[in-house]
Design a protein around this motif. Structure first.
Motif, PDB file in Angstrom:
ATOM      1  N   ARG A  77      -5.912  -4.086  -0.579  1.00 18.22           N
ATOM      2  CA  ARG A  77      -5.296  -3.600   0.643  1.00 18.22           C
ATOM      3  C   ARG A  77      -3.765  -3.652   0.517  1.00 18.22           C
ATOM      4  NH1 ARG A  77      -7.303  -6.599   5.739  1.00 18.22           N
ATOM      5  NH2 ARG A  77      -6.658  -8.382   4.475  1.00 18.22           N
ATOM      6  N   ALA A  78      -3.135  -2.512   0.793  1.00 22.86           N
ATOM      7  CA  ALA A  78      -1.678  -2.435   0.774  1.00 22.86           C
ATOM      8  C   ALA A  78      -1.126  -2.804   2.147  1.00 22.86           C
ATOM      9  CB  ALA A  78      -1.228  -1.027   0.380  1.00 22.86           C
ATOM     10  N   PRO A  79       0.138  -3.185   2.222  1.00 19.40           N
ATOM     11  CA  PRO A  79       0.742  -3.450   3.535  1.00 19.40           C
ATOM     12  C   PRO A  79       0.662  -2.220   4.429  1.00 19.40           C
ATOM     13  CG  PRO A  79       2.154  -4.244   1.764  1.00 19.40           C
ATOM     14  CD  PRO A  79       1.064  -3.458   1.105  1.00 19.40           C
ATOM     15  N   LYS A  80       0.512  -2.458   5.712  1.00 17.50           N
ATOM     16  CA  LYS A  80       0.355  -1.370   6.673  1.00 17.50           C
ATOM     17  C   LYS A  80       1.713  -0.760   6.998  1.00 17.50           C
ATOM     18  CE  LYS A  80      -1.502  -0.328  11.258  1.00 17.50           C
ATOM     19  NZ  LYS A  80      -2.135  -0.896  12.477  1.00 17.50           N
ATOM     20  N   ILE A  81       1.779   0.569   6.990  1.00 16.59           N
ATOM     21  CA  ILE A  81       3.017   1.269   7.352  1.00 16.59           C
ATOM     22  C   ILE A  81       3.136   1.319   8.874  1.00 16.59           C
ATOM     23  CG2 ILE A  81       4.302   3.431   7.229  1.00 16.59           C
ATOM     24  CD1 ILE A  81       2.969   4.028   4.609  1.00 16.59           C
ATOM     25  N   LEU A  82       4.177   0.695   9.404  1.00 17.25           N
ATOM     26  CA  LEU A  82       4.422   0.727  10.839  1.00 17.25           C
ATOM     27  C   LEU A  82       5.269   1.920  11.253  1.00 17.25           C
ATOM     28  CD1 LEU A  82       5.155  -3.057  11.542  1.00 17.25           C
ATOM     29  CD2 LEU A  82       2.996  -1.828  11.773  1.00 17.25           C
ATOM     30  N   ARG A  83       6.242   2.268  10.404  1.00 16.11           N
ATOM     31  CA  ARG A  83       7.144   3.353  10.783  1.00 16.11           C
ATOM     32  C   ARG A  83       7.852   3.888   9.556  1.00 16.11           C
ATOM     33  NH1 ARG A  83      11.770   1.776  14.888  1.00 16.11           N
ATOM     34  NH2 ARG A  83      12.641   0.875  12.980  1.00 16.11           N
ATOM     35  N   VAL A  84       8.031   5.207   9.516  1.00 18.23           N
ATOM     36  CA  VAL A  84       8.867   5.873   8.515  1.00 18.23           C
ATOM     37  C   VAL A  84       9.949   6.630   9.274  1.00 18.23           C
ATOM     38  CG1 VAL A  84       8.952   7.506   6.610  1.00 18.23           C
ATOM     39  CG2 VAL A  84       6.917   6.102   6.933  1.00 18.23           C
ATOM     40  N   ARG A  85      11.206   6.196   9.089  1.00 15.18           N
ATOM     41  CA  ARG A  85      12.302   6.809   9.857  1.00 15.18           C
ATOM     42  C   ARG A  85      13.347   7.366   8.904  1.00 15.18           C
ATOM     43  NH1 ARG A  85      17.161   5.090  12.402  1.00 15.18           N
ATOM     44  NH2 ARG A  85      16.876   2.973  11.617  1.00 15.18           N
ATOM     45  N   PRO A  86      13.530   8.684   8.894  1.00 12.79           N
ATOM     46  CA  PRO A  86      14.607   9.262   8.067  1.00 12.79           C
ATOM     47  C   PRO A  86      15.971   8.911   8.651  1.00 12.79           C
ATOM     48  CG  PRO A  86      12.940  10.911   8.644  1.00 12.79           C
ATOM     49  CD  PRO A  86      12.698   9.724   9.506  1.00 12.79           C
ATOM     50  N   THR A  87      16.952   8.743   7.786  1.00 10.58           N
ATOM     51  CA  THR A  87      18.329   8.482   8.183  1.00 10.58           C
ATOM     52  C   THR A  87      19.242   9.506   7.520  1.00 10.58           C
ATOM     53  OG1 THR A  87      18.771   6.933   6.372  1.00 10.58           O
ATOM     54  CG2 THR A  87      17.829   6.021   8.387  1.00 10.58           C
ATOM     55  N   ARG A  88      20.537   9.380   7.772  1.00 10.17           N
ATOM     56  CA  ARG A  88      21.507  10.324   7.220  1.00 10.17           C
ATOM     57  C   ARG A  88      21.601  10.221   5.710  1.00 10.17           C
ATOM     58  NH1 ARG A  88      27.024  10.093   6.195  1.00 10.17           N
ATOM     59  NH2 ARG A  88      26.979   7.894   6.766  1.00 10.17           N
TER      60      ARG A  88
END
Length: 457
Positions: A77-88
């Motif tokens: 089991r891999a860590p759970k992705i909570l959020r993917v946020r693009p930045t500048r």
């Protein structure tokens, strides 16, 4: 749309993407790079986590059920992705760790994650227990430094100096880190860092004090914004001792205004100038020392006595000056024990550490040897082709690469001249106020006499 037209559009888009990636990497990231990076992360995520040993086995009850009913054994089991946020400048990937995982595992695997996700840089930090955030930089932001026009965190004695490799702004916060040491070889960009700092401080209501034993060639052009300036060791000794006298006087003021009694709430009792009323608060002082080795070298007994007094005054300032609103920035090429007694004691009080390119590993150890061996290695890897690049660390062991935007001496002088009216007069340092030539009056030519009207016939 015809197939041939689709091929033409695709070819044009591909060429445009390649040109942007080569000439304008920031524009490429905002147009194409973000989409490609998000897809790459989501598709490769489980495989990369497994290859980097950032997965944990499935629960025992699932393995037991799989064996009992002859099902397929559950995968890691891999860590759970909570959020993917693009930045500048990249991506921020927030992950929830599985039981048994530690934030240090992600920091140790940062270089492998960088290669696996095909990004420029990966920095890991723990947001809260069981949650880590991976900051991915999509392109080399230090190749062409572009500081943002607006910096929201700018404040009194908190100024932007450089751009960090993760795309954030490196701020020099004097109230959090009162004293700093900046090392760097010749042509490494150390002077540019100094100019950028003075240029930003010039617009603030602070007193700038300088010591430049190179006959003032670095700081004298900006002297219209300096309340005091010394360009030789003898004047430097007098200036430092005058600062010590000012510090002692401020402590007497703080003692008189503490108002420690039974009817005064604890919140109103202060031990530094920032708790004083604004009408009584002394002006904060930022002391810049260029080429500190010139203050510690001696060739005779008389020079040795002067040198000991200089180091003693400096040690007192960095030990006690913060509460009195006196902050010290020290610059030099080397700052080791070979400079004599008291140097290591002085260095121990300099919380902020930064180092540009150095000539040998021992010079890097002078800055980061007691903080982080990884920062020492990173300092020795700074290339000559990138002046202004530096490694910044602190007493917690954290460090990051930064690069200062090119700041010419002319632009720094213009900023100091523009804000020369903000230069405070400090009575204790009046003897060291730079003597400047009076501004020459501009001669305005007298208006020409009006032509006489022709006589009437």
């Amino acid at each position: 749309m015809a197939p041939d037209l689709w091929l033409i559009v695709l070819a044009v888009a591909s060429v445009a993407a390649l040109v942007l990636k080569w000439r304008r990497p920031a524009w490429y990231w905002l147009t194409f790079g973000i989409a490609f990076a998000v897809l790459r992360v989501l598709i490769r995520y489980t495989t990369v986590m497994d290859a980097c040993q950032l997965t944990v086995p499935a629960p025992r009850w699932r393995i037991w059920l799989a064996r009992m009913f002859k099902w397929q054994i559950p995968r890691q089991r891999a860590p759970k992705i909570l959020r993917v946020r693009p930045t500048r400048t990249g991506l921020r990937l927030r992950l929830k760790m599985r039981p048994g995982q530690d934030a240090f595992e992600f920091s140790a695997a940062a270089d492998r994650l960088r290669h696996s996700f095909a990004v420029q840089q990966v920095v890991s930090r723990e947001v809260r227990p069981s949650v880590v955030e991976l900051t991915m930089t999509g392109y080399d932001v230090l190749k062409r430094v572009q500081m943002p026009a607006a910096v929201p965190d700018r404040d009194l004695l908190k100024v932007p100096v450089a751009l960090c490799e993760d795309g954030t702004i490196h701020l020099r916060d004097y109230r959090a880190v009162p004293h700093s040491l900046n090392l760097g070889a010749t042509q490494s960009g150390k002077s540019v860092y100094q100019r950028q700092l003075i240029k930003e401080l010039a617009a603030q209501p602070v007193a700038l004090v300088g010591i430049d034993c190179k006959q003032g060639v670095e700081l004298a052009p900006m002297s219209r914004r300096f309340s005091a300036l010394a360009d030789n060791p003898d004047d430097a000794l007098g200036l430092l001792e005058a600062l010590v006298d000012r510090m002692n006087g401020i402590y007497q003021l703080i003692r008189a205004e503490q108002r420690i009694s039974a009817d005064v709430p604890d919140a109103e009792i202060t031990a530094d100038i920032w708790g004083l009323p604004e009408t009584l608060r002394p002006v904060p002082v930022v002391l810049t020392i260029d080429e500190v080795a010139e203050l510690a070298l001696f060739a005779s007994k008389a020079d040795e006595k002067r040198r000991d007094r200089i180091i003693t005054a400096l040690v007192r300032l960095v030990q006690l000056g913060r509460a009195a609103g006196i902050y010290v920035d020290i610059y030099g090429q080397r700052f080791g024990s070979e400079l004599g007694n008291g140097i290591t004691m002085l260095r121990a009080q300099l919380t902020g550490r930064s180092s540009h390119r150095v000539n040998d590993e021992s010079s890097a150890k002078m800055a980061f040897g007691d903080i982080s061996p990884h920062a020492v290695f990173a300092t020795t890897q700074i290339p000559k082709e990138r002046p202004g690049t530096a490694v910044v660390g602190d007493s917690t062991g954290g460090w990051i690469r930064i690069r200062t935007p090119h700041t010419s001496l002319r632009s720094a002088v213009n900023a100091c001249n523009k804000h020369a009216h903000l230069t405070p007069d400090l009575p204790e340092l009046a003897a060291f106020r730079p003597v400047l030539p009076a501004a020459k009056p501009v001669e305005v030519p007298a208006p020409a006499a009006p032509a006489e009207a022709p006589a009437a016939v």
